[in-house]
Design a protein around this motif. Structure first.
Motif, PDB file in Angstrom:
ATOM      1  N   SER A 103       4.401 -10.091   1.213  1.00 36.95           N
ATOM      2  CA  SER A 103       4.384 -10.595  -0.170  1.00 36.95           C
ATOM      3  C   SER A 103       3.692  -9.618  -1.104  1.00 36.95           C
ATOM      4  CB  SER A 103       3.728 -11.979  -0.234  1.00 36.95           C
ATOM      5  OG  SER A 103       4.456 -12.891   0.541  1.00 36.95           O
ATOM      6  N   ARG A 104       4.029  -8.339  -0.941  1.00 40.75           N
ATOM      7  CA  ARG A 104       3.439  -7.287  -1.772  1.00 40.75           C
ATOM      8  C   ARG A 104       3.937  -7.387  -3.200  1.00 40.75           C
ATOM      9  NH1 ARG A 104       0.678  -4.051   0.917  1.00 40.75           N
ATOM     10  NH2 ARG A 104       0.452  -2.673  -0.846  1.00 40.75           N
ATOM     11  N   LYS A 105       3.040  -7.208  -4.138  1.00 38.97           N
ATOM     12  CA  LYS A 105       3.418  -7.161  -5.549  1.00 38.97           C
ATOM     13  C   LYS A 105       3.579  -5.712  -6.009  1.00 38.97           C
ATOM     14  CE  LYS A 105       1.060 -11.489  -6.486  1.00 38.97           C
ATOM     15  NZ  LYS A 105       0.783 -11.801  -5.114  1.00 38.97           N
ATOM     16  N   ASN A 106       2.894  -4.787  -5.310  1.00 41.77           N
ATOM     17  CA  ASN A 106       2.944  -3.363  -5.648  1.00 41.77           C
ATOM     18  C   ASN A 106       3.455  -2.570  -4.457  1.00 41.77           C
ATOM     19  OD1 ASN A 106       1.599  -3.610  -8.268  1.00 41.77           O
ATOM     20  ND2 ASN A 106      -0.163  -4.211  -7.042  1.00 41.77           N
ATOM     21  N   ASP A 107       3.893  -1.347  -4.717  1.00 39.52           N
ATOM     22  CA  ASP A 107       4.351  -0.476  -3.652  1.00 39.52           C
ATOM     23  C   ASP A 107       3.167  -0.015  -2.804  1.00 39.52           C
ATOM     24  OD1 ASP A 107       6.832  -0.736  -4.800  1.00 39.52           O
ATOM     25  OD2 ASP A 107       6.880   1.265  -5.666  1.00 39.52           O
ATOM     26  N   LEU A 108       3.458   0.368  -1.577  1.00 37.67           N
ATOM     27  CA  LEU A 108       2.459   0.919  -0.655  1.00 37.67           C
ATOM     28  C   LEU A 108       2.977   2.234  -0.116  1.00 37.67           C
ATOM     29  CD1 LEU A 108      -0.032   0.873   1.244  1.00 37.67           C
ATOM     30  CD2 LEU A 108       1.368  -0.457   2.846  1.00 37.67           C
ATOM     31  N   LEU A 109       2.144   3.262  -0.195  1.00 39.18           N
ATOM     32  CA  LEU A 109       2.444   4.545   0.426  1.00 39.18           C
ATOM     33  C   LEU A 109       1.530   4.707   1.632  1.00 39.18           C
ATOM     34  CD1 LEU A 109       3.655   7.385   0.666  1.00 39.18           C
ATOM     35  CD2 LEU A 109       1.900   8.167  -0.936  1.00 39.18           C
ATOM     36  N   ILE A 110       2.131   4.863   2.804  1.00 37.10           N
ATOM     37  CA  ILE A 110       1.389   5.204   4.017  1.00 37.10           C
ATOM     38  C   ILE A 110       1.607   6.698   4.190  1.00 37.10           C
ATOM     39  CG2 ILE A 110       1.115   4.799   6.485  1.00 37.10           C
ATOM     40  CD1 ILE A 110       2.551   2.058   5.985  1.00 37.10           C
ATOM     41  N   ASP A 111       0.601   7.479   3.873  1.00 40.19           N
ATOM     42  CA  ASP A 111       0.754   8.922   3.766  1.00 40.19           C
ATOM     43  C   ASP A 111       0.924   9.591   5.142  1.00 40.19           C
ATOM     44  OD1 ASP A 111       1.063  11.121   2.096  1.00 40.19           O
ATOM     45  OD2 ASP A 111      -0.773  10.698   0.992  1.00 40.19           O
ATOM     46  N   ASN A 112       1.189  10.880   5.104  1.00 38.55           N
ATOM     47  CA  ASN A 112       1.458  11.671   6.306  1.00 38.55           C
ATOM     48  C   ASN A 112       0.344  11.547   7.339  1.00 38.55           C
ATOM     49  OD1 ASN A 112       3.664  12.515   4.810  1.00 38.55           O
ATOM     50  ND2 ASN A 112       2.682  14.399   4.161  1.00 38.55           N
ATOM     51  N   LYS A 113       0.741  11.359   8.566  1.00 46.03           N
ATOM     52  CA  LYS A 113      -0.163  11.314   9.723  1.00 46.03           C
ATOM     53  C   LYS A 113      -1.290  10.290   9.568  1.00 46.03           C
ATOM     54  CE  LYS A 113       0.853  16.028  11.039  1.00 46.03           C
ATOM     55  NZ  LYS A 113       0.336  17.327  11.458  1.00 46.03           N
ATOM     56  N   ALA A 114      -1.041   9.220   8.816  1.00 46.37           N
ATOM     57  CA  ALA A 114      -2.084   8.225   8.530  1.00 46.37           C
ATOM     58  C   ALA A 114      -2.705   7.651   9.799  1.00 46.37           C
ATOM     59  CB  ALA A 114      -1.519   7.099   7.665  1.00 46.37           C
ATOM     60  N   PHE A 115      -1.915   7.490  10.856  1.00 47.08           N
ATOM     61  CA  PHE A 115      -2.422   6.913  12.102  1.00 47.08           C
ATOM     62  C   PHE A 115      -2.308   7.901  13.261  1.00 47.08           C
ATOM     63  CE2 PHE A 115      -1.722   3.340   9.354  1.00 47.08           C
ATOM     64  CZ  PHE A 115      -2.734   2.462   9.679  1.00 47.08           C
ATOM     65  N   SER A 116      -2.335   9.163  12.955  1.00 45.33           N
ATOM     66  CA  SER A 116      -2.235  10.216  13.965  1.00 45.33           C
ATOM     67  C   SER A 116      -3.379  10.101  14.973  1.00 45.33           C
ATOM     68  CB  SER A 116      -2.287  11.589  13.281  1.00 45.33           C
ATOM     69  OG  SER A 116      -2.209  12.617  14.228  1.00 45.33           O
ATOM     70  N   GLY A 117      -3.051  10.199  16.245  1.00 49.75           N
ATOM     71  CA  GLY A 117      -4.067  10.166  17.293  1.00 49.75           C
ATOM     72  C   GLY A 117      -4.575   8.779  17.632  1.00 49.75           C
ATOM     73  N   CYS A 118      -3.993   7.741  17.058  1.00 48.49           N
ATOM     74  CA  CYS A 118      -4.378   6.359  17.397  1.00 48.49           C
ATOM     75  C   CYS A 118      -3.572   5.941  18.625  1.00 48.49           C
ATOM     76  CB  CYS A 118      -4.120   5.430  16.215  1.00 48.49           C
ATOM     77  SG  CYS A 118      -5.139   5.767  14.771  1.00 48.49           S
ATOM     78  N   ASP A 119      -3.909   6.537  19.738  1.00 45.62           N
ATOM     79  CA  ASP A 119      -3.089   6.491  20.944  1.00 45.62           C
ATOM     80  C   ASP A 119      -2.987   5.133  21.620  1.00 45.62           C
ATOM     81  OD1 ASP A 119      -2.484   9.146  20.662  1.00 45.62           O
ATOM     82  OD2 ASP A 119      -4.077   9.827  21.983  1.00 45.62           O
ATOM     83  N   ASN A 120      -3.777   4.157  21.210  1.00 38.39           N
ATOM     84  CA  ASN A 120      -3.726   2.858  21.881  1.00 38.39           C
ATOM     85  C   ASN A 120      -3.086   1.752  21.049  1.00 38.39           C
ATOM     86  OD1 ASN A 120      -4.872   3.451  24.486  1.00 38.39           O
ATOM     87  ND2 ASN A 120      -6.701   3.986  23.344  1.00 38.39           N
ATOM     88  N   ILE A 121      -2.525   2.107  19.890  1.00 39.72           N
ATOM     89  CA  ILE A 121      -1.806   1.091  19.113  1.00 39.72           C
ATOM     90  C   ILE A 121      -0.600   0.631  19.929  1.00 39.72           C
ATOM     91  CG2 ILE A 121      -0.404   0.625  17.061  1.00 39.72           C
ATOM     92  CD1 ILE A 121      -2.197   2.511  15.491  1.00 39.72           C
ATOM     93  N   GLN A 122      -0.511  -0.688  20.116  1.00 43.02           N
ATOM     94  CA  GLN A 122       0.602  -1.266  20.859  1.00 43.02           C
ATOM     95  C   GLN A 122       1.609  -1.967  19.961  1.00 43.02           C
ATOM     96  OE1 GLN A 122      -0.962  -3.736  24.009  1.00 43.02           O
ATOM     97  NE2 GLN A 122      -2.501  -2.213  24.520  1.00 43.02           N
TER      98      GLN A 122
END
Length: 181
Positions: A103-122
């Motif tokens: 339910s976003r009212k504004n845009d979202l930018l997830i920039d380059n490599k934002a979650f780089s190296g987060c090796d345990n995200i499932q």
């Protein structure tokens, strides 16, 4: 005076950072160092741990703001966040789940490599858009934002998610078996 906040990374157990009110360059919100007006998180102490939801009033997560925060386990990005900077959660190896509220009212930018190296995200979940407006709240995922997450198994784009996916955004996720759109 401004300073290189990454110098604080040497204090691995730091959990609290406070800035005196009225500073020209920085403020503090929820034990984080923010810009002077308190809308952009610039630095999170490395000892922050557990589940974390970005506090109200914050609009941006700056580049490398949560880098090396290995004690974080679950991140909730509220629908009022407009930008997640380059390498914002770099090497957050304790993170197992990321939720982007819908339910976003504004845009979202997830920039380059934002979650780089987060090796345990499932699991990564992009909640749906229930605002009723077409093209409201477009989420743009930058280059390599979620690339090479060794444990990523599930990515969910709920009904009504407005999404633009950049090059290699989800590349090299060999265990990804569930994609829901």
């Amino acid at each position: 005076a401004e300073m290189d906040l990454q110098i604080l990374n040497q204090f691995a157990n730091l959990t609290t950072v406070e800035v005196e009110p009225g500073g020209a360059h920085y403020s503090s919100v929820d034990n984080m160092i923010c810009d002077a007006v308190g809308t952009t998180i610039l630095y999170a102490p490395k000892g922050v741990a557990g589940e974390y939801e970005i506090p109200r009033g914050i609009r941006e997560i700056g580049p490398s703001a949560f880098a090396y925060c290995t004690g974080l386990t679950k991140i909730t990005i509220p629908n009022y966040i407009n930008k997640i900077g380059d390498s914002a959660f770099l090497n957050g190896t304790g993170i197992t789940e990321v939720i982007f509220e819908g339910s976003r009212k504004n845009d979202l930018l997830i920039d380059n490599k934002a979650f780089s190296g987060c090796d345990n995200i499932q699991t990564i979940t992009f909640q749906g858009n229930n605002t009723g407006k077409k093209n409201a709240g477009v989420t743009t995922i930058g280059t390599s934002a979620f690339e090479g997450l060794n444990q990523l198994r599930t990515v969910i784009f709920e009904n009504g998610t407005n999404i633009v996916i950049g090059q290699r955004a989800f590349a090299a996720n060999e265990k990804l078996t569930n994609l829901t759109y």
